[in-house]
Structures are given as C-alpha cells and as structure tokens.
Scaffold this motif. Sequence first.
Motif, PDB file in Angstrom:
ATOM      1  N   GLY A 202       0.826  -1.193   0.000  1.00  0.00           N
ATOM      2  CA  GLY A 202       0.000   0.000   0.000  1.00  0.00           C
ATOM      3  C   GLY A 202       0.861   1.244   0.000  1.00  0.00           C
ATOM      4  O   GLY A 202       2.101   1.151  -0.111  1.00  0.00           O
ATOM      5  N   TYR A 203       0.222   2.398   0.139  1.00  0.00           N
ATOM      6  CA  TYR A 203       0.940   3.669   0.042  1.00  0.00           C
ATOM      7  C   TYR A 203       0.455   4.634   1.134  1.00  0.00           C
ATOM      8  O   TYR A 203      -0.755   4.839   1.293  1.00  0.00           O
ATOM      9  CB  TYR A 203       0.718   4.308  -1.334  1.00  0.00           C
ATOM     10  N   VAL A 204       1.409   5.194   1.869  1.00  0.00           N
ATOM     11  CA  VAL A 204       1.067   6.217   2.861  1.00  0.00           C
ATOM     12  C   VAL A 204       0.777   7.515   2.110  1.00  0.00           C
ATOM     13  O   VAL A 204       1.646   8.040   1.411  1.00  0.00           O
ATOM     14  CB  VAL A 204       2.212   6.424   3.867  1.00  0.00           C
ATOM     15  N   VAL A 205      -0.449   8.029   2.256  1.00  0.00           N
ATOM     16  CA  VAL A 205      -0.838   9.204   1.475  1.00  0.00           C
ATOM     17  C   VAL A 205      -1.058  10.453   2.319  1.00  0.00           C
ATOM     18  O   VAL A 205      -1.086  11.568   1.786  1.00  0.00           O
ATOM     19  CB  VAL A 205      -2.113   8.928   0.646  1.00  0.00           C
ATOM     20  N   ALA A 206      -1.217  10.292   3.657  1.00  0.00           N
ATOM     21  CA  ALA A 206      -1.471  11.472   4.484  1.00  0.00           C
ATOM     22  C   ALA A 206      -1.254  11.144   5.956  1.00  0.00           C
ATOM     23  O   ALA A 206      -1.297   9.971   6.369  1.00  0.00           O
ATOM     24  CB  ALA A 206      -2.901  11.983   4.284  1.00  0.00           C
ATOM     25  N   SER A 207      -1.028  12.196   6.738  1.00  0.00           N
ATOM     26  CA  SER A 207      -0.940  12.095   8.196  1.00  0.00           C
ATOM     27  C   SER A 207      -2.232  12.646   8.790  1.00  0.00           C
ATOM     28  O   SER A 207      -2.603  13.792   8.527  1.00  0.00           O
ATOM     29  CB  SER A 207       0.249  12.894   8.716  1.00  0.00           C
ATOM     30  N   VAL A 208      -2.906  11.835   9.597  1.00  0.00           N
ATOM     31  CA  VAL A 208      -4.129  12.297  10.248  1.00  0.00           C
ATOM     32  C   VAL A 208      -3.804  13.425  11.225  1.00  0.00           C
ATOM     33  O   VAL A 208      -4.523  14.417  11.321  1.00  0.00           O
ATOM     34  CB  VAL A 208      -4.837  11.138  10.975  1.00  0.00           C
ATOM     35  N   GLY A 209      -2.688  13.285  11.947  1.00  0.00           N
ATOM     36  CA  GLY A 209      -2.300  14.281  12.930  1.00  0.00           C
ATOM     37  C   GLY A 209      -1.975  15.634  12.339  1.00  0.00           C
ATOM     38  O   GLY A 209      -2.287  16.676  12.928  1.00  0.00           O
ATOM     39  N   GLU A 210      -1.339  15.640  11.181  1.00  0.00           N
ATOM     40  CA  GLU A 210      -1.042  16.908  10.518  1.00  0.00           C
ATOM     41  C   GLU A 210      -2.324  17.639  10.145  1.00  0.00           C
ATOM     42  O   GLU A 210      -2.420  18.858  10.265  1.00  0.00           O
ATOM     43  CB  GLU A 210      -0.193  16.662   9.261  1.00  0.00           C
ATOM     44  N   GLU A 211      -3.314  16.885   9.680  1.00  0.00           N
ATOM     45  CA  GLU A 211      -4.550  17.496   9.213  1.00  0.00           C
ATOM     46  C   GLU A 211      -5.449  17.944  10.369  1.00  0.00           C
ATOM     47  O   GLU A 211      -6.135  18.959  10.274  1.00  0.00           O
ATOM     48  CB  GLU A 211      -5.308  16.513   8.317  1.00  0.00           C
ATOM     49  N   SER A 212      -5.426  17.204  11.466  1.00  0.00           N
ATOM     50  CA  SER A 212      -6.323  17.513  12.584  1.00  0.00           C
ATOM     51  C   SER A 212      -5.864  18.711  13.393  1.00  0.00           C
ATOM     52  O   SER A 212      -6.664  19.388  14.037  1.00  0.00           O
ATOM     53  CB  SER A 212      -6.452  16.309  13.512  1.00  0.00           C
ATOM     54  N   GLU A 214      -3.007  20.283  16.415  1.00  0.00           N
ATOM     55  CA  GLU A 214      -2.518  19.805  17.702  1.00  0.00           C
ATOM     56  C   GLU A 214      -3.671  19.436  18.628  1.00  0.00           C
ATOM     57  O   GLU A 214      -4.655  20.155  18.750  1.00  0.00           O
ATOM     58  CB  GLU A 214      -1.638  20.862  18.362  1.00  0.00           C
ATOM     59  N   VAL A 215      -3.517  18.291  19.267  1.00  0.00           N
ATOM     60  CA  VAL A 215      -4.512  17.801  20.216  1.00  0.00           C
ATOM     61  C   VAL A 215      -3.772  16.957  21.259  1.00  0.00           C
ATOM     62  O   VAL A 215      -2.847  16.221  20.919  1.00  0.00           O
ATOM     63  CB  VAL A 215      -5.596  16.961  19.495  1.00  0.00           C
ATOM     64  N   PRO A 216      -4.120  17.078  22.541  1.00  0.00           N
ATOM     65  CA  PRO A 216      -3.461  16.250  23.562  1.00  0.00           C
ATOM     66  C   PRO A 216      -3.876  14.797  23.396  1.00  0.00           C
ATOM     67  O   PRO A 216      -4.933  14.377  23.861  1.00  0.00           O
ATOM     68  CB  PRO A 216      -3.964  16.849  24.882  1.00  0.00           C
ATOM     69  N   TYR A 217      -3.025  14.027  22.754  1.00  0.00           N
ATOM     70  CA  TYR A 217      -3.403  12.678  22.327  1.00  0.00           C
ATOM     71  C   TYR A 217      -3.100  11.628  23.391  1.00  0.00           C
ATOM     72  O   TYR A 217      -3.899  10.730  23.631  1.00  0.00           O
ATOM     73  CB  TYR A 217      -2.675  12.361  21.021  1.00  0.00           C
ATOM     74  N   THR A 218      -1.920  11.722  24.016  1.00  0.00           N
ATOM     75  CA  THR A 218      -1.538  10.756  25.039  1.00  0.00           C
ATOM     76  C   THR A 218      -0.840  11.478  26.186  1.00  0.00           C
ATOM     77  O   THR A 218       0.093  12.239  25.958  1.00  0.00           O
ATOM     78  CB  THR A 218      -0.604   9.672  24.482  1.00  0.00           C
ATOM     79  N   CYS A 219      -1.298  11.230  27.409  1.00  0.00           N
ATOM     80  CA  CYS A 219      -0.817  11.995  28.567  1.00  0.00           C
ATOM     81  C   CYS A 219      -0.528  11.086  29.755  1.00  0.00           C
ATOM     82  O   CYS A 219      -1.017   9.964  29.839  1.00  0.00           O
ATOM     83  CB  CYS A 219      -1.869  13.029  28.977  1.00  0.00           C
ATOM     84  N   PHE A 220       0.236  11.621  30.704  1.00  0.00           N
ATOM     85  CA  PHE A 220       0.487  10.965  31.977  1.00  0.00           C
ATOM     86  C   PHE A 220      -0.474  11.546  33.005  1.00  0.00           C
ATOM     87  O   PHE A 220      -0.653  12.765  33.075  1.00  0.00           O
ATOM     88  CB  PHE A 220       1.930  11.193  32.431  1.00  0.00           C
ATOM     89  N   MET A 221      -1.082  10.683  33.816  1.00  0.00           N
ATOM     90  CA  MET A 221      -2.051  11.165  34.799  1.00  0.00           C
ATOM     91  C   MET A 221      -1.980  10.317  36.060  1.00  0.00           C
ATOM     92  O   MET A 221      -1.584   9.147  36.034  1.00  0.00           O
ATOM     93  CB  MET A 221      -3.457  11.145  34.212  1.00  0.00           C
ATOM     94  N   ALA A 222      -2.355  10.926  37.178  1.00  0.00           N
ATOM     95  CA  ALA A 222      -2.339  10.227  38.467  1.00  0.00           C
ATOM     96  C   ALA A 222      -3.408  10.820  39.369  1.00  0.00           C
ATOM     97  O   ALA A 222      -3.822  11.964  39.199  1.00  0.00           O
ATOM     98  CB  ALA A 222      -0.962  10.352  39.117  1.00  0.00           C
ATOM     99  N   GLY A 295      -5.090  23.143  22.658  1.00  0.00           N
ATOM    100  CA  GLY A 295      -5.152  21.715  22.401  1.00  0.00           C
ATOM    101  C   GLY A 295      -6.304  21.049  23.126  1.00  0.00           C
ATOM    102  O   GLY A 295      -7.000  20.191  22.565  1.00  0.00           O
ATOM    103  N   PHE A 296      -6.528  21.447  24.374  1.00  0.00           N
ATOM    104  CA  PHE A 296      -7.614  20.869  25.161  1.00  0.00           C
ATOM    105  C   PHE A 296      -8.977  21.223  24.564  1.00  0.00           C
ATOM    106  O   PHE A 296      -9.887  20.400  24.536  1.00  0.00           O
ATOM    107  CB  PHE A 296      -7.520  21.360  26.601  1.00  0.00           C
TER     108      PHE A 296
END
Length: 333
Positions: A202-212, A214-222, A295-296
């Motif tokens: 197959g072929y990589v045609v786009a980045s979802v993250g580039e188009e969307s 900045e968004v806080p996608y993965t975080c550390f929490m306690a 981002g939030f």
Amino acid sequence: MKKISAIALSALFTIAPLSACGEEDGLTTLKINEVTHSVFYAPLYLADSLGYFEEEGLKIELTNGGGADNVMAAVLSGDADIGFCGPEAALYVVIGGSNDVPSVIGQLTKRDGSFLVSRVDEPDFEWTDLKGKEILAGRKGGVPAMTFEYVLNRNGLTDGVDVTLNFDVQFNLMTSAFEAGTADYCTMFEPVASEYEAAGKGYVVASVGEESGEVPYTCFMAKDSWLEDHSEEATGFLRAVMKALKYLNETPSETAAPYLLPYFESTSAQSLAISIESYRGIDAWQTDLKMTEEGFTRLQDIIENAGELERRVALGELVDNSYADAAYRDVYN
C-alpha cells in the motif's frame, strides 16, 4: 459515554519491566500502565534505555492496559501509580463526578499518530478524494476514530453520506483486514504504516495528525491523593521523559533507534529510525510536556463532534501543569 469499571482490570497484562535494576538497588518503583505499546511513545522507552529514570532514583514497572478504560481503571484502583493514555479517559471521570479525580500532569504526544494508507499510489492526494470510499478508522468512540471523523467533517465529508467509516474491525486486526481486501483505505500507526508501504502492499498518502491540528493525544495522569504524597517522584518521572525528548530532538534517528531495540525486538533498527523520522516530521511530541488551552479545546471539539461529550470541562479541572513546569526548568535552565 465510556464507563470506567473495575472489571476492566482483568484485561491488564504485563510486559517486561523497563528497568534493568533490581529492587535491592534502592530505586523507587513507579507502576506505569500504558494504553498500548507503540513506537509513537518512543521518548518513554528512551528515558529508561538512556538511564534517565535511574538518574532520578526511579525504576519503572510497565504494564499494558490494552485500552484507555483499562488504564483509568488501574489508576483509580491503585494498581497503577501513573496512567498513560488519552486524556479523554480522565475527562470522563471528571464529568462523572469522582471524588478523587486523576490529574493530567504531562502530555507526551500532541497529534494523532496514525497515517492514512491507500491501496493505490496517490502522490497528489487530497482529503476530498475519499468521497465514495470506505475507510478502516478504528473503534467507534475511540479518539483515533473520532479524530479521523473530525478531519473528514472539516473537509466537507460525512460518514454515511459521502464516505463509509468501518468501525467493525478491532484495532489490532485492521491491517490484516485491509490486506485481506476490506475497505479502500486504512489508518495505521508506525512502524506498521512504513513497513506496509516498504513491502509494496500500500501507500502512505497522508498524516491524520497533521490534518487535525494539535490535540493532547496521550498523557500521563495520576490521582490527586497519590500526587500529594509523591510529588517528587512525579516530577522526577517527567524530568526523565523530558531529557529523553531533548535527546530525541537533538540526535539523528539512526543513532537513537538502536536504544529502542530492547523494547521492540521484532522491529529492525532501520524501521525504528524511519518511524522516528515520521513522527518527528509531523511534530508529534510535546517538548515541554504541558497541555495547552488550545489543544484541550480541540480535543473537546473532536469528542463533541462525535456526539460523545456530555459537557465541557475547564482546563484547570483536569490538568495540573506545575509538574511539567518544574521539570522543564530543571532540564532547560
């Protein structure tokens, strides 16, 4: 609305501990539960491989939750000291009115880490080219699927009208389903996307993250109750991750990649280097580990767009940037 249940703890399974140091070495063990094990989270593993956790007097015991719900269940039950997953899991807990709400203390990734893969080469790909097509986009209600739908909507496309989003295939089975003939496009994370393309499938045609954006996608929490007694450990943990981010931003991918091999034994150093370059190319990592208001807001826009948000939450209800601020001063000043 997702519900956090103690039953989800049964889904947890342990992978090899990240630290090679024994318990007798006087290091403080932190139990970290991650949503999945991915090259997307390279700075976390590099912090251990480069000895930065040990420098902070810490030993990391890592478990794989296999989903944000499971990670949050582990944090709420005390089975994990720090959870590592999308902040939406904590957001739902805040909305649910918990008495001991987990606080987000650090944000590692600031974009969706998936790439759109097509069956045919499309060097001039536009998002509107998806009209009339079927896309494997992940689990309905999950942030990857919600982010992808957000991107489509921003480009004037609606699921069920202009395109067909296939939510029926489990995340870990999407690539094999795509290879077997399901759908016209599939979203894939690295190194799967680049390896799939290198194999001529197959072929990589786009980045979802580039188009969307900045968004806080993965975080550390306690939990706040844990943070009250372990603020030094929390800051030291973030300081180690921040050192790894600094190293990654200043070091050629080919040099950094071998340090990840112990954590991805079935992946070559070359493939890991390509993955690092892919994520560096879309500016995937949050260098100062702080969550921004912008981002939030976009995260809540994405969840609301998918019809999964009961109410808006203020940044201060969920996020405590003081730990990241302290770590940043120590590393960069």
